[in-house]
Design a protein around this motif. Structure first.
Motif, PDB file in Angstrom:
ATOM      1  N   LEU A 297      55.151  57.227  35.083  1.00 51.05           N
ATOM      2  CA  LEU A 297      55.433  55.842  35.440  1.00 51.05           C
ATOM      3  C   LEU A 297      54.377  55.299  36.394  1.00 51.05           C
ATOM      4  O   LEU A 297      53.879  54.184  36.218  1.00 51.05           O
ATOM      5  N   LEU A 298      54.019  56.068  37.422  1.00 53.36           N
ATOM      6  CA  LEU A 298      53.027  55.592  38.396  1.00 53.36           C
ATOM      7  C   LEU A 298      51.647  55.463  37.767  1.00 53.36           C
ATOM      8  O   LEU A 298      50.886  54.544  38.103  1.00 53.36           O
ATOM      9  N   GLU A 299      51.300  56.366  36.867  1.00 51.01           N
ATOM     10  CA  GLU A 299      50.018  56.228  36.164  1.00 51.01           C
ATOM     11  C   GLU A 299      50.001  54.965  35.317  1.00 51.01           C
ATOM     12  O   GLU A 299      48.992  54.248  35.260  1.00 51.01           O
ATOM     13  N   LEU A 300      51.103  54.682  34.671  1.00 52.86           N
ATOM     14  CA  LEU A 300      51.189  53.460  33.883  1.00 52.86           C
ATOM     15  C   LEU A 300      51.121  52.236  34.790  1.00 52.86           C
ATOM     16  O   LEU A 300      50.448  51.242  34.461  1.00 52.86           O
ATOM     17  N   LEU A 301      51.812  52.268  35.914  1.00 55.36           N
ATOM     18  CA  LEU A 301      51.781  51.142  36.856  1.00 55.36           C
ATOM     19  C   LEU A 301      50.360  50.897  37.342  1.00 55.36           C
ATOM     20  O   LEU A 301      49.942  49.745  37.512  1.00 55.36           O
ATOM     21  N   GLN A 302      49.604  51.977  37.554  1.00 49.19           N
ATOM     22  CA  GLN A 302      48.205  51.842  37.953  1.00 49.19           C
ATOM     23  C   GLN A 302      47.415  51.061  36.886  1.00 49.19           C
ATOM     24  O   GLN A 302      46.653  50.142  37.203  1.00 49.19           O
ATOM     25  N   LYS A 303      47.641  51.391  35.629  1.00 53.43           N
ATOM     26  CA  LYS A 303      46.924  50.716  34.542  1.00 53.43           C
ATOM     27  C   LYS A 303      47.344  49.256  34.437  1.00 53.43           C
ATOM     28  O   LYS A 303      46.508  48.384  34.168  1.00 53.43           O
ATOM     29  N   VAL A 304      48.606  48.981  34.645  1.00 58.74           N
ATOM     30  CA  VAL A 304      49.083  47.602  34.575  1.00 58.74           C
ATOM     31  C   VAL A 304      48.444  46.759  35.668  1.00 58.74           C
ATOM     32  O   VAL A 304      47.985  45.627  35.428  1.00 58.74           O
ATOM     33  N   LEU A 305      48.378  47.281  36.881  1.00 56.52           N
ATOM     34  CA  LEU A 305      47.788  46.519  37.987  1.00 56.52           C
ATOM     35  C   LEU A 305      46.305  46.267  37.756  1.00 56.52           C
ATOM     36  O   LEU A 305      45.782  45.195  38.096  1.00 56.52           O
ATOM     37  N   GLU A 306      45.633  47.230  37.172  1.00 58.48           N
ATOM     38  CA  GLU A 306      44.189  47.059  36.928  1.00 58.48           C
ATOM     39  C   GLU A 306      43.926  46.002  35.871  1.00 58.48           C
ATOM     40  O   GLU A 306      42.820  45.442  35.818  1.00 58.48           O
ATOM     41  N   CYS A 307      44.929  45.723  35.016  1.00 55.96           N
ATOM     42  CA  CYS A 307      44.749  44.661  34.018  1.00 55.96           C
ATOM     43  C   CYS A 307      44.579  43.297  34.661  1.00 55.96           C
ATOM     44  O   CYS A 307      44.116  42.349  34.008  1.00 55.96           O
ATOM     45  N   THR A 308      44.953  43.171  35.908  1.00 60.10           N
ATOM     46  CA  THR A 308      44.814  41.883  36.603  1.00 60.10           C
ATOM     47  C   THR A 308      43.351  41.484  36.712  1.00 60.10           C
ATOM     48  O   THR A 308      43.003  40.296  36.616  1.00 60.10           O
ATOM     49  N   TRP A 309      42.462  42.472  36.921  1.00 57.81           N
ATOM     50  CA  TRP A 309      41.041  42.146  37.127  1.00 57.81           C
ATOM     51  C   TRP A 309      40.358  41.847  35.781  1.00 57.81           C
ATOM     52  O   TRP A 309      39.391  41.093  35.735  1.00 57.81           O
ATOM     53  N   THR A 310      40.844  42.457  34.709  1.00 59.97           N
ATOM     54  CA  THR A 310      40.184  42.311  33.409  1.00 59.97           C
ATOM     55  C   THR A 310      40.734  41.153  32.596  1.00 59.97           C
ATOM     56  O   THR A 310      40.086  40.723  31.645  1.00 59.97           O
ATOM     57  N   ARG A 311      41.915  40.661  32.913  1.00 68.05           N
ATOM     58  CA  ARG A 311      42.516  39.596  32.109  1.00 68.05           C
ATOM     59  C   ARG A 311      41.915  38.261  32.500  1.00 68.05           C
ATOM     60  O   ARG A 311      41.685  37.954  33.681  1.00 68.05           O
TER      61      ARG A 311
ATOM     62  N   ASP B  47      41.562  48.577  44.721  1.00 65.07           N
ATOM     63  CA  ASP B  47      40.381  48.031  45.381  1.00 65.07           C
ATOM     64  C   ASP B  47      40.811  46.828  46.194  1.00 65.07           C
ATOM     65  O   ASP B  47      41.261  45.818  45.642  1.00 65.07           O
ATOM     66  N   LEU B  48      40.705  46.920  47.516  1.00 63.86           N
ATOM     67  CA  LEU B  48      41.164  45.838  48.384  1.00 63.86           C
ATOM     68  C   LEU B  48      40.411  44.551  48.114  1.00 63.86           C
ATOM     69  O   LEU B  48      40.982  43.453  48.163  1.00 63.86           O
ATOM     70  N   THR B  49      39.128  44.689  47.815  1.00 67.15           N
ATOM     71  CA  THR B  49      38.325  43.488  47.535  1.00 67.15           C
ATOM     72  C   THR B  49      38.852  42.750  46.327  1.00 67.15           C
ATOM     73  O   THR B  49      38.943  41.512  46.306  1.00 67.15           O
ATOM     74  N   GLU B  50      39.253  43.498  45.276  1.00 72.04           N
ATOM     75  CA  GLU B  50      39.799  42.870  44.079  1.00 72.04           C
ATOM     76  C   GLU B  50      41.125  42.175  44.364  1.00 72.04           C
ATOM     77  O   GLU B  50      41.418  41.093  43.845  1.00 72.04           O
ATOM     78  N   VAL B  51      41.942  42.825  45.194  1.00 72.32           N
ATOM     79  CA  VAL B  51      43.230  42.221  45.537  1.00 72.32           C
ATOM     80  C   VAL B  51      43.030  40.916  46.286  1.00 72.32           C
ATOM     81  O   VAL B  51      43.672  39.893  45.990  1.00 72.32           O
ATOM     82  N   LEU B  52      42.102  40.927  47.242  1.00 68.19           N
ATOM     83  CA  LEU B  52      41.856  39.703  48.014  1.00 68.19           C
ATOM     84  C   LEU B  52      41.219  38.631  47.143  1.00 68.19           C
ATOM     85  O   LEU B  52      41.571  37.444  47.235  1.00 68.19           O
ATOM     86  N   ASN B  53      40.287  39.039  46.280  1.00 69.11           N
ATOM     87  CA  ASN B  53      39.633  38.054  45.415  1.00 69.11           C
ATOM     88  C   ASN B  53      40.622  37.409  44.451  1.00 69.11           C
ATOM     89  O   ASN B  53      40.430  36.260  44.036  1.00 69.11           O
ATOM     90  N   ALA B  54      41.677  38.145  44.072  1.00 76.46           N
ATOM     91  CA  ALA B  54      42.674  37.572  43.168  1.00 76.46           C
ATOM     92  C   ALA B  54      43.374  36.386  43.802  1.00 76.46           C
ATOM     93  O   ALA B  54      43.824  35.466  43.108  1.00 76.46           O
ATOM     94  N   VAL B  55      43.472  36.412  45.136  1.00 73.16           N
ATOM     95  CA  VAL B  55      44.082  35.281  45.847  1.00 73.16           C
ATOM     96  C   VAL B  55      43.032  34.246  46.234  1.00 73.16           C
ATOM     97  O   VAL B  55      43.257  33.035  46.118  1.00 73.16           O
ATOM     98  N   ILE B  56      41.867  34.737  46.676  1.00 73.25           N
ATOM     99  CA  ILE B  56      40.822  33.815  47.155  1.00 73.25           C
ATOM    100  C   ILE B  56      40.250  33.006  45.990  1.00 73.25           C
ATOM    101  O   ILE B  56      40.122  31.786  46.059  1.00 73.25           O
ATOM    102  N   PHE B  57      39.924  33.714  44.896  1.00 74.03           N
ATOM    103  CA  PHE B  57      39.386  33.038  43.708  1.00 74.03           C
ATOM    104  C   PHE B  57      40.483  33.009  42.646  1.00 74.03           C
ATOM    105  O   PHE B  57      40.467  33.770  41.686  1.00 74.03           O
TER     106      PHE B  57
END
Length: 1277
Positions: A927-941, A985-995
């Motif tokens: 489940l946690l491995e899958l959750l990791q993949k789901v969260l990473e889809c935020t940067w690629t979508r 990646d903290l930078t990606e998380v912040l950029n998701a809000v900033i940009f």
């Protein structure tokens, strides 16, 4: 005293009064002397009792002379009545009191004058009004009760013209003397036995008597009081209104303190159960009679109360007695209880079947035919209605005893008993009744042989053709009744034989039933399935076929032939290797010719031939045709003209109604069809399937225009349909027919599963699933709409649908799940959700197999109903988490509702269950491995535009971020063990809000919630691995480059300002767009960010809080078109700046403006979230060192006093938001569901968002070291 005019002046035998006062008794009795003795205060009690005894004898043996003598002078008569009444309550001797009451009742009854009744009632009212204690009123109550028993009109006179007397009766029930209570109950019983009394005292019972009477009955110790209470109860239970009051009367908390019953319990079933335990057969019989009197009004309404009170258990125990009255009463009670499924699911029949079998053994020794029939009827109903999943005969010895009882009853000389016994045999021959090894094949063979021989030994029915002499002699009617019973016996016998054949076929797939597993090695056992199967063939050849062929020579019955041919058809499967031999045997006995004749008559082209032949003869008016349906043709007659006309008219009505022609009024047709079914049942006939199809359709179409079907009609329909091999033969795909079957519990419990499966099967045949359609636009949902209002009115149907999910083909199961999900979305009912929650999880666990893996509707439906209550299943997240672990990120249809459900499981539960759920989820590595993949889809979508509907992919991202935030929070709270970390990646998380680009609003909210969760923990979560500039480092291992960055690690100062500016811009944008959900999330993120900075570096925090662009932000919000500054977000933002002493941002002018507007506002009308925000603002201003005038300080104190009182009485609610793919967002792309706060966490660090529907708000609280810091907010899914 004056002398009677007709008697002269001669002295009588007494020597003191005229002879006219003397009665010719031995010795003579002088009425004048008797009256004088009774009125003489100096006379001894012995003399008075002697005089009274003489007067009683005179009234008993020479009442007419006495009445004639007293009638000569009304004053003498009134004086005697008054004297007797006065002695009744003045004499202390109990025997003397009884004598005075007995004589007075006799006298008044013989006088037959209402004036003396009024006199007694007036005097009774005076005595009761001045009585110092209720014990002194006992004689009066006793007298009134006996008068009501002796004189029929007395009760009516009392309640109509002397109703004030009734007000004294409740006081008697409260007096601690059971003699007084018994007399009052006796009088009440007589009053309520009168129709006038029942009507006049209805309100009295509901307001004063009900609770008092139940308490009296529950605590009665003497048999006299118990009997009188039961007598009163028996009279009350004749009224449906009183039954409803008694059964709806539950103990309140105050009443239960001094009672044997718990709060909320209905005392009547418990009291009657207590009487069943007395071992007094008279009281037991009366108690069981009262139970039956309640149930007969409505078993579906009242049976559950008795079942929950375990009354059936003690009823079964009462069967082991010698009283025929008690046994009959118990049989009646249990028979009524069998109509409630709970009676079986509570296993009362399992524990009571042994008592019932023993009772039947004893009853067979008696000569009471009705008792034997009633016992067999009860036995049959239990055998038929016992659920398949609950084994009835857990003891093989009891099963063998049951077979012995059935064989003895079949040998009974009374034909009516034999008919009931053979019905029981047919119900007994079920696999689940005989599945406990070893199967008693030899006993079953004996039973079947006895049944078939008993039927064959009966003389064949005489021809039912009428003769001329039948009109003069009624003997033909008795012959017809015998013929009916014999035909019914033959039908039941064939049913038994068919059941035995089906039993043999079912046992072929059961290895345990093939042979006797307890046979000694090397020995041969006769207890085998093959021997039993060969026996069926032999007995069919030797008895069954000859018996039926002989019968068909004289009479023809379609129902008999249908069962017989069905049994023969099953026999071909019983012994497959003997099919050819069996076929030759049938051919040699002319059976083929007979079958063809019957087919030509009953089956092939029957409908068209019927219409061609009977339609021209149907020369009746509509009214005459309706009366025709109720006619009862001669049973088993070769003359089928009346049946043909009935069937023809039914078909004509059916075709007309299908074409929209209502040439017959619905209400009249409904009643006529009902009478037709009852007539068919009375003669033991079963209409052919095409007629039944028309009958059911017409009943369904006309249902709303007529009265509901009674229990007899429903029982008739159930029995007729039970004889059908397949319900599909009479099914018509019509919503009204579906509603008809689901409307009545008697039909739904027996046929609901089959009807619903047929409904969904027909729907699937005509429509296919539209994969690309939106959830709310699916054709499947439109086709399922007729079922939704039925589900809303009867939630028990949902259990049948859940069973269909597991037992039906995939296509049907998918349609059922879509229907369930649609229903749950539109009907948020806590009771329904409690009913379904555990069942959904069980079904999900069953379907977690490769063959059923692509079923997304179950987690979605579970998430739809999961928010309604705390998770009573402590590990309810296990199955969905395992399901998620098997998914891939692109499985959005299955994964998104599953993640939603896991989110609900974390938040909507008790702390203990919450801790265990967190441990379950964190231990699931997949489940946690899958959750990791789901969260990473935020940067690629990519997000090309802001959609009107939340897409499934975006909803999945929202669920993933919110679930990750929850896991971070609760892992820290419970210090749970981590088996797999999440790398971000903290930078990606912040950029998701900033940009933010065109990200959906709810996705921004979800990411900010995650960011706030990690900020609260200072990036020190054991679950997270923070990546900074593509280098994986633990949050506890900083590598600073600058002094400020080192203090804020892993944040950089530049990132802080970028995030701050982005939040400000976002706040201005969404605030102008009136998107409250996102604006609250932004304000909450600002609060959490400043908290983090304050903890890390106070100078940096104060520097950030005092930036001049905050002033511009505040002014923009204050001038943003809002009519008032009393907005939750504005107040929270101002509170934030006041707290951090940003004087260059918030000035005294703005504070005064808010205070002035708050003072002018109507505080009680403010929304709860606004009141809460204003309260915290005022507290912050009060605790700060702001310079203000005394008037403003007083205004703050006044406002705080009003707000504090308002908040103390305000109910707390939670708005719970979760993403719903394909649904138009109600608030910023989210669905909002109002919740009660006790279901949510009360942790002071993480308060849920609260507020009214349509405007989610943020709760504030306190934190150590900082005064009135805004508390963190959390979005619930």
């Amino acid at each position: 005293m004056s002398a009677p005019p007709s008697r002269g002046l001669a002295a009588g035998p007494c020597g003191r009064h005229a002879a006219g006062w003397a009665l010719p008794l031995r010795p003579p009795l002088c009425i004048a002397c008797t009256l004088g003795t009774l009125r003489d205060g100096g006379a001894s009690l012995v003399r008075k009792k002697h005089a009274l005894s003489r007067l009683r004898d005179a009234l008993a043996w020479q009442a007419l002379p006495v009445i004639q003598l007293l009638a000569l002078d009304e004053r003498v008569c009134a004086s005697l009545v008054g004297t007797l009444f006065g002695m009744c309550h003045s004499v202390e001797d109990n025997d003397a009191q009884d004598q005075f009451i007995e004589v007075l009742v006799q006298l008044v009854a013989e006088l037959k004058s209402e004036q003396y009744l009024h006199c007694i009632l007036d005097e009774s009212q005076k005595e009761l009004s001045k009585a110092t204690t209720m014990r002194g009123s006992l004689p009066i109550f006793t007298l009134l009760g006996k008068l009501a028993d002796t004189i029929p009109v007395f009760a009516d006179i009392l309640v109509v013209k002397h109703s004030n007397l009734v007000d004294h009766l409740p006081l008697g029930l409260m007096y601690p003397n059971e003699g007084v209570k018994a007399a009052v109950c006796y009088l009440y019983g007589k009053l309520y036995s009168s129709p006038v009394g029942t009507e006049r005292l209805s309100a009295h019972f509901e307001e004063k008597l009900c609770g008092l009477f139940l308490n009296t009955l529950g605590h009665a110790q003497t048999k006299e009081l118990q009997v009188n209470c039961l007598g009163l109860l028996k009279e009350l239970l004749k009224s449906d209104h009183f039954v409803s009051i008694l059964m709806n009367n539950s103990r309140t908390e105050e009443e239960s303190e001094n009672s044997d019953f718990s709060e909320g319990e209905n005392p009547l079933p418990l009291v009657l159960k207590k009487l069943l335990l007395t071992r007094d057969e008279m009281l037991q019989a009366a108690s069981s009679h009262c139970v039956a009197a309640v149930l007969v009004h409505s078993p579906s309404r009242y049976a559950s109360a008795f079942i929950h009170a375990d009354v059936p258990e003690f009823l079964f125990e009462c069967l082991l007695c010698n009283s025929e009255i008690l046994i009959w009463s118990v049989y009646c009670c249990l028979l009524l209880l069998t109509e409630e499924r709970l009676f079986f699911s509570k296993c009362h029949t399992v524990y009571g079947i042994e008592s019932l079998v023993r009772s039947l053994q004893d009853v067979l020794q008696l000569n009471n035919v009705e008792l034997q029939k009633q016992g067999l009827l009860l036995f049959t109903e239990i055998l038929k209605r016992q659920p398949v999943e609950i084994t009835l005969f857990t003891n093989r010895g009891v099963c063998l005893d049951a077979i012995d009882v059935l064989m003895k009853t079949v040998d009974c000389p009374v034909l009516e008993v034999v008919v009931e016994a053979v019905k029981a045999v047919a119900a007994f021959l079920r696999k689940d009744h005989l599945s406990s090894p070893p199967v008693p094949y030899e006993k079953l063979q004996e039973l079947l042989e006895v049944v078939l021989k008993r039927c064959a030994d009966l003389s064949p029915p005489q021809s039912s053709k009428k003769h001329a002499g039948d009109l003069l002699f009624p003997v033909s009617q008795s012959l017809s009744r015998v013929s009916q019973r014999q035909g019914q016996l033959l039908l039941n016998t064939l049913e038994s034989f068919r059941s035995a054949c089906r039993l043999a076929v079912e046992f072929q797939t059961d290895p345990m039933a093939q042979e006797n597993a307890f046979t000694a090695p090397g020995s041969e056992s006769k207890e085998t399935l093959s021997n039993f199967s060969e026996f069926l063939l032999r007995i069919c050849d030797s008895l069954c076929i000859p018996m039926v062929m002989n019968y068909l020579e004289r009479a023809v019955s379609s129902s008999v032939m249908e069962v017989f041919i069905s049994a023969l058809n099953t026999l071909f499967t019983v012994v497959p290797n003997m099919r050819i031999k069996f076929s030759k045997k049938l051919a040699s006995s002319s059976f083929i010719r007979l079958t063809l004749e019957l087919k030509a008559r009953f089956c092939s082209r029957e409908m068209s031939e019927l219409l061609q032949k009977a339609l021209p003869q149907l020369n009746y008016t509509v009214a005459e045709s309706l009366l025709l349906l109720a006619e009862n043709p001669e049973a088993f007659s070769l003359d089928q003209s009346l049946c043909s006309h009935q069937h023809c008219f039914i078909l004509l009505s059916y075709f007309a109604y299908t074409l929209g022609d209502r040439f017959v009024p619905e209400a009249e047709l409904f009643l006529a069809i009902r009478n037709f079914l009852l007539s068919a049942q009375d003669r033991g006939d079963c209409p052919p399937p095409y007629i039944l199809r028309a009958v059911l359709y017409l009943l369904a179409i006309c249902q709303d225009k007529g009265k509901g079907l009674d229990s007899r009609s429903l029982c008739t329909i159930r029995r007729i349909l039970d004889n059908l091999p397949d319900l599909g033969l009479v099914y018509v795909h019509c919503p009204l027919l579906l509603e008809f079957f689901l409307r009545y519990p008697e039909l739904m419990g027996r046929f609901g599963h089959q009807v619903l499966q047929l409904w969904f099967s027909w729907e699937d045949c005509n429509q296919t699933r539209t994969e690309g359609a939106g959830f709310g636009m699916s054709d499947q949902l439109n086709s399922a709409n007729p079922l939704l209002p039925i589900l809303k009115s009867n939630s028990s149907i949902l259990l049948i649908l859940l069973d269909l999910v597991c037992s039906s083909p995939v296509e049907v199961a998918q349609k059922v799940l879509v229907t369930l999900r649609t229903f749950l979305e539109r009907n948020e009912d806590a009771l329904v959700c409690d009913l379904l929650r555990s069942r959904f999880l069980q079904i999900l666990q069953q379907l977690l197999e490769p063959a059923h893996f692509a079923e997304p509707a179950i987690p979605g439906a579970a998430a739809e109903q999961g928010h309604e209550g705390a998770g009573q299943h402590r590990l309810q997240a296990a199955s969905p988490s395992n399901l998620c672990g098997k998914c891939r990120p692109r499985d959005t249809d299955l994964l998104q509702p599953s993640l939603n459900f896991l989110y609900w499981s974390l938040h909507q539960t008790t702390p203990c269950s919450q801790q265990r759920a967190v441990a379950v989820l964190l231990s699931n590595v997949c489940l946690l491995e899958l959750l990791q993949k789901v969260l990473e889809c935020t940067w690629t979508r990519s997000f090309p535009s802001e959609p009107a509907y939340l897409s499934p992919e975006d909803a999945l991202l929202c669920s993933g971020w919110l679930l990750a935030a929850s896991l971070v929070i609760y892992q820290h709270r419970y210090n749970a063990e981590v088996h797999q970390t999440l790398t971000l990646d903290l930078t990606e998380v912040l950029n998701a809000v900033i940009f933010r680009k065109k990200k959906p609003i709810l996705l921004l909210v979800s990411i900010m919630q995650f960011l706030r969760a990690v900020l609260r923990q200072n990036f020190s979560s054991s679950l997270l691995v923070i990546v900074i500039q593509n280098t994986a480092q633990r949050a506890t291992q900083p590598q600073p480059s600058l002094l400020e960055d080192a203090a804020l690690h892993p944040f950089a100062m530049q990132q802080v300002f970028s995030l701050l500016i982005s939040l400000q811009n976002l706040l201005v944008h969404v605030y102008l767009q009136k998107d409250l959900l996102l604006s609250q999330a932004v304000v909450a993120c600002l609060e959490t960010l400043l908290e983090y900075l304050y903890v890390k570096n106070q100078d940096v925090a104060l520097h950030v809080a005092s930036q001049p662009w905050h002033r511009f932000l505040l002014l923009t919000l204050l001038n943003g078109g809002q009519k008032s500054v009393l907005q939750p977000d504005i107040l929270r933002l101002v509170t934030l700046f006041v707290r951090y002493q940003s004087s260059n941002v918030i000035s005294q002018k703005e504070i005064s403006l808010i205070l002035r507007e708050a003072a002018e506002a109507n505080l009680p009308e403010l929304p709860e979230a606004t009141s809460r925000a204003l309260h915290l603002f005022l507290r912050q201003v009060q605790s700060s060192h702001c310079q203000m005038e005394a008037v403003e300080a007083g205004t703050i104190r006044t406002l705080l006093e009003h707000l504090s009182g308002q908040r103390s009485t305000c109910a707390k609610h939670q708005d719970i938001v979760y993403p719903f793919a394909g649904q138009k967002p109600l608030i910023g792309g989210a669905r909002v569901v109002e919740q009660q706060s006790p279901l949510l966490s009360t942790d002071s660090s993480f308060s849920p968002w609260t507020g009214g529907r349509g405007h989610s708000q943020v709760t504030f609280g306190e934190r150590e070291g900082l005064t009135y810091v805004p508390n963190s907010a959390f979005v619930y899914f």
